[in-house]
Write an enzyme that holds these catalytic residues in place. Structure first.
Site, PDB file in Angstrom:
ATOM      1  N   LYS A  24       0.835  -1.214   0.000  1.00  0.00           N
ATOM      2  CA  LYS A  24       0.000   0.000   0.000  1.00  0.00           C
ATOM      3  C   LYS A  24       0.865   1.257   0.000  1.00  0.00           C
ATOM      4  CE  LYS A  24      -1.726   1.624   4.052  1.00  0.00           C
ATOM      5  NZ  LYS A  24      -1.439   3.035   4.327  1.00  0.00           N
ATOM      6  N   ASN A  25       1.875   1.287   0.885  1.00  0.00           N
ATOM      7  CA  ASN A  25       2.628   2.527   1.057  1.00  0.00           C
ATOM      8  C   ASN A  25       3.632   2.792  -0.066  1.00  0.00           C
ATOM      9  OD1 ASN A  25       1.121   3.037   3.272  1.00  0.00           O
ATOM     10  ND2 ASN A  25       2.714   2.547   4.775  1.00  0.00           N
ATOM     11  N   CYS A  45      -5.253  13.184  12.799  1.00  0.00           N
ATOM     12  CA  CYS A  45      -5.295  11.769  12.476  1.00  0.00           C
ATOM     13  C   CYS A  45      -5.261  11.013  13.790  1.00  0.00           C
ATOM     14  CB  CYS A  45      -4.089  11.418  11.629  1.00  0.00           C
ATOM     15  SG  CYS A  45      -3.837   9.677  11.440  1.00  0.00           S
ATOM     16  N   ARG A  58       0.512  14.760  13.279  1.00  0.00           N
ATOM     17  CA  ARG A  58       1.004  14.634  11.911  1.00  0.00           C
ATOM     18  C   ARG A  58       0.925  15.948  11.116  1.00  0.00           C
ATOM     19  NH1 ARG A  58      -1.309   9.165   9.452  1.00  0.00           N
ATOM     20  NH2 ARG A  58       0.654   9.032   8.347  1.00  0.00           N
ATOM     21  N   VAL A  75       2.254  19.167   8.531  1.00  0.00           N
ATOM     22  CA  VAL A  75       2.836  19.133   7.175  1.00  0.00           C
ATOM     23  C   VAL A  75       3.942  20.179   7.021  1.00  0.00           C
ATOM     24  CG1 VAL A  75       0.792  18.177   6.042  1.00  0.00           C
ATOM     25  CG2 VAL A  75       1.028  20.667   6.252  1.00  0.00           C
ATOM     26  N   ASP A  88       4.808   0.802  12.022  1.00  0.00           N
ATOM     27  CA  ASP A  88       3.638   0.120  11.447  1.00  0.00           C
ATOM     28  C   ASP A  88       3.537  -1.344  11.875  1.00  0.00           C
ATOM     29  OD1 ASP A  88       2.954   2.464  10.222  1.00  0.00           O
ATOM     30  OD2 ASP A  88       3.592   1.886   8.208  1.00  0.00           O
ATOM     31  N   ARG A 131      -8.525  -0.900   4.529  1.00  0.00           N
ATOM     32  CA  ARG A 131      -7.649   0.141   3.977  1.00  0.00           C
ATOM     33  C   ARG A 131      -6.279  -0.432   3.636  1.00  0.00           C
ATOM     34  NH1 ARG A 131      -6.457   4.478   7.758  1.00  0.00           N
ATOM     35  NH2 ARG A 131      -5.082   4.865   6.009  1.00  0.00           N
TER      36      ARG A 131
HETATM   37  C1  EPZ Z   1       4.280   7.068   6.295  1.00  0.00           C
HETATM   38  O1  EPZ Z   1       3.492   8.109   6.840  1.00  0.00           O
HETATM   39  C2  EPZ Z   1       3.383   5.869   6.196  1.00  0.00           C
HETATM   40  N1  EPZ Z   1       2.257   6.178   5.311  1.00  0.00           N
HETATM   41  C3  EPZ Z   1       2.890   5.475   7.576  1.00  0.00           C
HETATM   42  O2  EPZ Z   1       2.102   4.300   7.455  1.00  0.00           O
HETATM   43  C4  EPZ Z   1       4.077   5.191   8.476  1.00  0.00           C
HETATM   44  O3  EPZ Z   1       3.621   4.917   9.779  1.00  0.00           O
HETATM   45  C5  EPZ Z   1       5.012   6.398   8.504  1.00  0.00           C
HETATM   46  O4  EPZ Z   1       5.394   6.759   7.141  1.00  0.00           O
HETATM   47  C6  EPZ Z   1       6.284   6.140   9.288  1.00  0.00           C
HETATM   48  O5  EPZ Z   1       6.962   5.059   8.754  1.00  0.00           O
HETATM   49  C7  EPZ Z   1       2.410   6.005   3.988  1.00  0.00           C
HETATM   50  O6  EPZ Z   1       3.456   5.673   3.478  1.00  0.00           O
HETATM   51  C8  EPZ Z   1       1.194   6.252   3.148  1.00  0.00           C
HETATM   52  P1  EPZ Z   1       6.274  10.506   8.282  1.00  0.00           P
HETATM   53  P2  EPZ Z   1       4.002   9.615   6.812  1.00  0.00           P
HETATM   54  O7  EPZ Z   1       6.158  11.770   7.514  1.00  0.00           O
HETATM   55  O8  EPZ Z   1       4.771   9.822   5.572  1.00  0.00           O
HETATM   56  C9  EPZ Z   1       6.386  13.939  11.589  1.00  0.00           C
HETATM   57  C10 EPZ Z   1       0.195   2.955   7.809  1.00  0.00           C
HETATM   58  O9  EPZ Z   1      -0.316   2.412   8.823  1.00  0.00           O
HETATM   59  N2  EPZ Z   1       6.204  14.954  10.529  1.00  0.00           N
HETATM   60  O10 EPZ Z   1       7.476   9.651   8.044  1.00  0.00           O
HETATM   61  O11 EPZ Z   1       2.815  10.449   7.058  1.00  0.00           O
HETATM   62  C11 EPZ Z   1       5.167  13.056  11.777  1.00  0.00           C
HETATM   63  O12 EPZ Z   1       4.173  13.703  12.546  1.00  0.00           O
HETATM   64  C12 EPZ Z   1       0.718   4.368   7.853  1.00  0.00           C
HETATM   65  O13 EPZ Z   1       0.284   2.394   6.705  1.00  0.00           O
HETATM   66  C13 EPZ Z   1       6.280  16.280  10.884  1.00  0.00           C
HETATM   67  O14 EPZ Z   1       6.486  16.630  12.049  1.00  0.00           O
HETATM   68  O15 EPZ Z   1       4.951   9.627   8.074  1.00  0.00           O
HETATM   69  C14 EPZ Z   1       5.765  11.842  12.442  1.00  0.00           C
HETATM   70  O16 EPZ Z   1       5.918  12.091  13.805  1.00  0.00           O
HETATM   71  C15 EPZ Z   1       0.330   5.118   9.056  1.00  0.00           C
HETATM   72  N3  EPZ Z   1       6.095  17.228   9.918  1.00  0.00           N
HETATM   73  C16 EPZ Z   1       7.144  11.742  11.786  1.00  0.00           C
HETATM   74  O17 EPZ Z   1       7.395  13.034  11.206  1.00  0.00           O
HETATM   75  C17 EPZ Z   1       5.865  16.898   8.616  1.00  0.00           C
HETATM   76  O18 EPZ Z   1       5.702  17.802   7.781  1.00  0.00           O
HETATM   77  C18 EPZ Z   1       7.262  10.712  10.698  1.00  0.00           C
HETATM   78  O19 EPZ Z   1       6.156  10.839   9.817  1.00  0.00           O
HETATM   79  C19 EPZ Z   1       5.824  15.533   8.258  1.00  0.00           C
HETATM   80  C20 EPZ Z   1       5.991  14.580   9.248  1.00  0.00           C
END
Ligand code: EPZ
Length: 429
Positions: free
Chosen positions: A22-23, A126, A131, A133, A316, A408
């Site tokens: 998926k990811n 979420c 989370r 951006v 995950d 999902r």
């Molecule tokens: C990806 O989410 C995955 N989703 C998540 O899988 C996974 O848990 C996560 O990476 C970590 O491995 C997909 O690939 C679709 P991050 P993502 O940006 O990209 C912080 C599942 O169950 N952050 O690596 O959203 C954030 O809050 C899902 O399949 C900021 O602070 O995760 C987190 O604490 C859930 N500011 C950390 O970074 C930002 O602008 C890592 O998040 C972006 C992120």
């Protein structure tokens, strides 16, 4: 709302085919926005998140055709879909769609790179944490975008196109690494991303972008270099196998005992969790067909684990490991460092008789001799599947409610498990 009924106690034996990730599928589909030619993606999983992204991309003007079955395709074979974004008809990604799935925010990168404008709803809160951006916006600004937040939307403009830059992430982020890499493919000059995410899905996206004509080196390391090109072209790419799905079934086998081949699973994408499973007491063997997991009736041992970006133990798989450790002989410790609120499965696991103590980002799991089946409620994707794992090993009947979370991210979970001897069925309603 559908429910899943499980009668625990059966060992798992057989073969589980692992679906496309998926990811990886989500960013790969989004990459189709970067070219007016056709991107063909094979091995796309049939999941609710993929279906939702098809709707979102359709809204931007992406035409999609699905190929029919081929001789030799099993009933669990993935889909082959042609995605063609000949003309981007809409550069806005509306709240109604983006609020349902965070990854849809990622269209901002390709839209901005190709159309020099994007208006994308903020994804909002979420269940697993706030989370934000901010790091996406930081990176796009460094590539020359002007960004404003207007009425819940991120409005990004780059009237003269994006330009290469050094993007240094203060924190490892998978999503912002995907987006920066996609945006930089069409920027003028070189982009260097430091402290980039090293997840295998980043490598899969980079490999696809390279087939589309992008110039990228270093994906899979913490420094990625992208030399911008004028345009990208069509390509064919097969989505990598889902390491989280494979890791989940590996935990399930370790929990129930048995002998299962995870067909198509790649050891290199799962080394750390499989190392932990070996410590817990499972036998793990990489084979030509995938990964074999075996456990006889021996006791499970407790472990201490911290979630980390790849190649560390993935967040995950944290909920699934916790379910497993509920049956260990002794006390385990889990520290969640990626998301601040990813312990919602704890109160549901307690319904099975699990003993788990929470202190901020730390969970202490005191193993109990047996779990007892219970009615439980799924709260997010990975939390839901941890309840299934607990149910498979619990005495008696478990009913998992709100299974739309599972749909999902897990393709035909109940079919895959029941073929290996589990008593599990979906009850429509
Ligand atoms: C990806 O989410 C995955 N989703 C998540 O899988 C996974 O848990 C996560 O990476 C970590 O491995 C997909 O690939 C679709 P991050 P993502 O940006 O990209 C912080 C599942 O169950 N952050 O690596 O959203 C954030 O809050 C899902 O399949 C900021 O602070 O995760 C987190 O604490 C859930 N500011 C950390 O970074 C930002 O602008 C890592 O998040 C972006 C992120």
């Amino acid at each position: 709302m559908d429910r899943i009924r499980i009668v625990g106690g059966a060992r798992l034996n057989g073969t589980i085919p692992i679906s496309g990730a998926k990811n990886a599928a989500l960013p790969l589909m989004i990459a189709s926005l970067l070219t007016d030619e056709t991107l063909t993606l094979a091995n796309l999983p049939r999941l609710a998140d993929v279906a939702l992204l098809k709707r979102i991309l359709g809204n931007h003007g992406v035409d999609m055709t699905v190929s029919g079955k081929r001789i030799g395709d099993g009933d669990l074979a993935g889909e082959t879909v042609q995605l063609t974004a000949r003309t981007i008809v809409d550069t806005t990604a509306p709240y109604e769609l983006v609020s349902k799935m965070r990854a849809s925010f990622w269209v901002i990168g390709p839209l901005l790179a190709r159309e020099h404008f994007a208006k994308v709803s903020l994804p909002g809160g979420c269940a697993i944490g706030t989370r934000p951006v901010d790091l996406f916006l930081m990176a796009l600004e460094q590539l020359g975008a002007e960004i404003e937040i207007e009425a819940g939307y991120v409005v990004a403009r780059a009237p003269n196109g994006l330009r290469g830059a050094h993007v240094d992430f203060p924190k490892v982020t998978v999503g912002a690494t995907h987006v920066t890499m996609m945006a930089a493919t069409l920027a003028k000059g070189e982009t260097v991303i430091t402290n980039a995410a090293r997840e295998p899905e980043i490598v899969d996206l980079a490999e696809c972008l390279i087939k589309m004509g992008a110039k990228i080196t270093g994906a899979g390391t913490s420094t990625i270099r992208i030399e911008g090109v004028d345009r990208l072209h069509g390509a064919w790419h097969e989505v990598m196998p889902d390491r989280i799905e494979a890791g989940t079934y590996a935990m399930a086998v370790a929990m129930t005992g048995g002998d299962v081949l995870l067909e198509g699973a790649r050891y290199d994408t799962l080394a750390r969790p499989l190392e932990i499973l070996t410590e817990v007491g499972a036998e793990v063997t990489p084979t030509n067909e995938g990964i074999r997991i075996y456990r006889n009736g021996a006791d499970l041992k407790p472990v201490d684990v911290t979630t980390e970006p790849f190649p560390g133990f993935p967040t995950d798989l944290q909920a699934q490991l916790m379910a497993l450790l509920c049956r260990a002989q002794g006390t385990s410790h889990i520290r969640e460092t990626i998301f601040e609120n990813r312990f919602m499965h704890v109160q549901e696991l307690a319904r099975f008789g699990a003993e788990i103590h929470l202190d901020g980002q730390n969970a202490t799991v005191v193993g109990v001799p047996a779990l007892k089946g219970a009615p439980v409620m799924a709260t997010d994707l990975r939390a839901s599947v941890s309840l299934v794992i607990a149910g498979l090993a619990a005495e008696g009947e478990t009913m998992v409610n709100r299974v739309y979370h599972l749909d999902r991210g897990f393709e035909r979970l109940e079919d895959k498990l029941s073929r290996c001897g589990a008593t599990i069925e979906r009850i429509a309603g």
